[in-house]
Design an enzyme around this catalytic site. Structure first.
Site, PDB file in Angstrom:
ATOM      1  CE1 TYR A   1      37.896  48.606  38.873  1.00  6.55           C
ATOM      2  CE2 TYR A   1      39.760  47.631  39.888  1.00  6.55           C
ATOM      3  CZ  TYR A   1      38.411  47.996  39.938  1.00  6.55           C
ATOM      4  OH  TYR A   1      37.874  47.582  40.922  1.00  6.55           O
TER       5      TYR A   1
ATOM      6  CG  ASP B   1      47.175  50.372  40.517  1.00  4.06           C
ATOM      7  OD1 ASP B   1      47.479  49.228  41.179  1.00  4.06           O
ATOM      8  OD2 ASP B   1      45.945  50.462  40.222  1.00  4.06           O
TER       9      ASP B   1
ATOM     10  CE1 TYR C   1      31.991  47.114  39.678  1.00  6.33           C
ATOM     11  CE2 TYR C   1      33.261  45.144  40.638  1.00  6.33           C
ATOM     12  CZ  TYR C   1      32.950  46.560  40.112  1.00  6.33           C
ATOM     13  OH  TYR C   1      34.145  47.198  40.457  1.00  6.33           O
TER      14      TYR C   1
ATOM     15  CE  LYS D   1      43.417  42.396  41.892  1.00  2.00           C
ATOM     16  NZ  LYS D   1      42.075  42.164  42.490  1.00  2.00           N
TER      17      LYS D   1
END
Length: 443
Positions: free
Chosen positions: A153, A258, A25, A287
Site C-alpha cells: 500500500y 516507502d 473509506y 506520518k
C-alpha cells in the site's frame, strides 16, 4: 466557557456530520456514527461525556509522542509567533533548512537532497516523478513502469494507487483507470521463511526473474521496507530487500523505499531499510515526522538522481505543493525528531528503548489470541501487533468490544491490530492488548 469534556449541541452536530461529512473509506451517511472526540492528552482521547480511551492506533500511526506534548505545543506556539506559512517558491526559511539537514543526517548517507511534500501520498507521487524524470534525462524514456509487491500500500492518490496491490488492495475498483505496473508476489512472512527456507529462495528467484524480464522498461522498484502496512500488515525477511537492492543495481533500476509507515522507529529500527543495511535511491517519509501534529512528508534522493533530473529537458523537478515546507510543520517535525532521540529521563520519547519494550509486551500478551476461535495468525514487529482473522472483521462489534476495555482501535479487512504511541506506559500497553483480544473475539 465550555467544559473540557463536552460540547453543546452534539445531537445537532452529529446530524450535520451525517448529512455533510464524508469519513474515510465510508458511505454517506456513515454506517456507524462516528464517536465525538472533545480533547486528547497523553495517550488518551476523551469522548463527549468524559469517557477516556487509550489510543491504540496512534492516530493512524503518527502520534508517536501522544497528544498535547508540551515540547511539540511549544514548537507550534513559537513558530506561530513568527509566521504560520509562506510560499516556498523563490523563498526559504530556517525551519525547512534545519529539517532538511536533520533528515539528511539520520537517513542513509547517500540521501542528500530533500523535497518537502504535504502528505505521504504526495511524497510517493514525487518519488514516481523523480524516477520517471531521471530516466528521461538519461535518454531512456522507455523506462517508465514501476515494479511493486503484492500486498503493498502506497497511498490514495492516482500514482500511488497504481502501486498498491491491484487485486487484493483497497483500490482494485480503479485498476482499469490506473497505469499498469509490474507486480511481484507478496513476500513470504518472516515466520514462514524461517520455517521453510525454500519459500524465501523461491521468492527471490521470482523477483529476480521479473526484474530481469522487465528491466528495459522499469524506472524503479517501489517497496515498503520489511513491513507492508495498510495492504495487510505483513512483515517479510530483510534478505528480500537486500536482494532487491542488488538486482536494481545489476539491471539499472532505481530503488524507492516507502518509509511513511515504517520510518522513525516503528519496526524496531530507525528506518525499515536499516534492517537490511540498504540505501535506496529515493526514500519517502511521513506520518510520524511531525509527531501527528500536522501533515508533512518528505522525499529524499541521492545526488545521482537529483543531478540527473536537473540535467534533463525540464531542468527541474516538476512538482510544487502549495503548502510545501510549511514552517509550522517543519518546526514541529524538528521538535518531534528531538523527542525521538532524547532519553525519557529528560522528557523524551527515546524510541530505542520504548519500541523494544512495547514489542516484548505485544509478543507476550497477544499470544493468547491464538486460542480465540477464528484467529488465523498473530504477528508482532517492533511497536506493531497484529491479529489476523480467517474472516472479515465485524468492525462495529470489534470496535465496541475494544471500547468496552477502554481502548480505541480501528480494525479493517480481516485485521485487528495496534500501532500504539511510543510513550505508552506498560499498563497502557496491557490495556491495549486486552482491547485487541476483546476485539478479535467479538469480530
Amino acid at each position: 466557557m465550555i467544559p473540557p469534556h463536552s460540547s453543546p449541541g452534539w445531537a445537532g452536530l452529529l446530524a450535520a456530520d451525517a448529512r455533510h461529512v464524508w469519513h474515510p473509506y465510508g458511505p454517506i451517511p456513515a454506517t456507524s456514527p462516528p464517536r465525538p472526540v472533545v480533547s486528547a492528552a497523553g495517550v488518551r482521547i476523551t469522548l463527549d461525556g468524559g469517557r477516556e480511551l487509550i489510543d491504540g492506533m496512534a492516530s493512524w500511526w503518527c502520534a508517536v509522542h501522544g497528544y498535547r506534548h508540551p515540547v511539540l505545543d511549544a514548537a507550534v506556539t513559537d513558530q506561530l509567533g513568527r509566521m504560520a506559512h509562506v510560499m516556498f517558491g523563490g523563498l526559504t526559511h530556517e525551519p525547512a533548512i534545519r529539517l532538511a539537514e536533520r533528515l539528511v543526517s539520520i537517513t542513509p548517507e547517500a540521501l542528500q537532497h530533500v523535497f518537502f511534500a504535504d502528505s505521504g501520498s504526495v511524497s510517493v507521487e514525487v518519488a514516481i516523478k523523480m524516477a520517471l524524470q531521471f530516466w528521461r534525462s538519461q535518454g531512456r524514456p522507455q523506462k517508465a513502469r514501476m515494479l511493486a509487491l503484492r500486498g503493498g500500500y502506497h497511498g490514495d492518490t492516482f500514482g500511488a494507487m497504481a502501486l498498491c496491490d491491484p487485486v487484493g488492495g483497497m483500490h482494485h475498483l480503479f485498476a482499469d483507470a490506473l497505469p499498469q505496473h509490474v507486480f511481484a508476489d507478496r513476500p513470504p512472512s518472516i515466520a514462514a521463511a524461517d520455517a521453510d527456507p525454500a519459500l524465501l529462495d523461491a521468492h527471490l528467484a521470482h523477483v529476480e526473474a521479473l526484474i530481469s524480464r522487465h528491466a528495459a522498461g522499469l524506472a524503479a522498484v517501489v517497496v515498503e521496507p520489511v513491513l507492508q502496512g495498510a495492504g495487510g500488515m505483513h512483515a517479510y525477511p530483510p534478505a528480500i530487500l537486500r536482494r532487491i537492492r542488488e538486482l536494481c543495481d545489476e539491471h539499472e533500476v532505481l530503488l524507492v523505499a516507502d518509509e511513511i509507515a515504517t520510518g522513525f522507529g516503528r519496526t524496531g529500527a530507525r528506518f525499515g531499510c536499516d534492517h537490511a543495511d540498504v540505501t535506496p535511491d529515493v526514500m519517502t517519509l511521513g506520518k510520524a515526522l511531525t509527531g501527528g501534529y500536522m501533515t508533512l512528508a518528505a522525499t529524499l534522493c541521492t545526488t545521482r538522481v537529483a543531478e540527473g533530473i536537473t540535467q534533463g529537458e525540464a531542468g527541474a523537478l516538476m512538482h510544487g505543493p502549495t503548502f510545501m515546507a510549511n514552517p509550522l510543520a517543519c518546526s514541529t517535525a524538528l521538535a518531534s525528531l528531538d523527542l525521538l532521540e532524547r532519553p525519557a529521563s529528560e522528557g523524551g520519547t527515546e524510541w530505542r528503548r520504548a519500541v523494544p519494550r512495547i514489542e516484548t509486551q505485544l509478543h507476550s500478551g497477544l499470544a493468547e489470541a491464538r486460542t480465540i476461535p477464528g484467529v488465523h495468525d498473530v504477528r508482532v514487529l517492533g511497536a506493531v501487533g497484529v491479529v489476523q482473522l480467517d474472516h472479515p472483521v465485524d468492525v462495529a462489534a470489534a470496535t465496541a468490544a475494544a471500547i468496552s476495555q477502554g481502548v480505541w482501535l480501528r480494525p479493517f479487512r480481516d485485521l485487528v491490530y495496534t500501532m500504539p504511541p511510543y510513550v505508552c506506559e506498560p499498563y497502557d500497553v496491557d490495556r491495549i492488548i486486552e482491547g485487541v483480544l476483546a476485539a478479535a473475539d467479538a469480530g
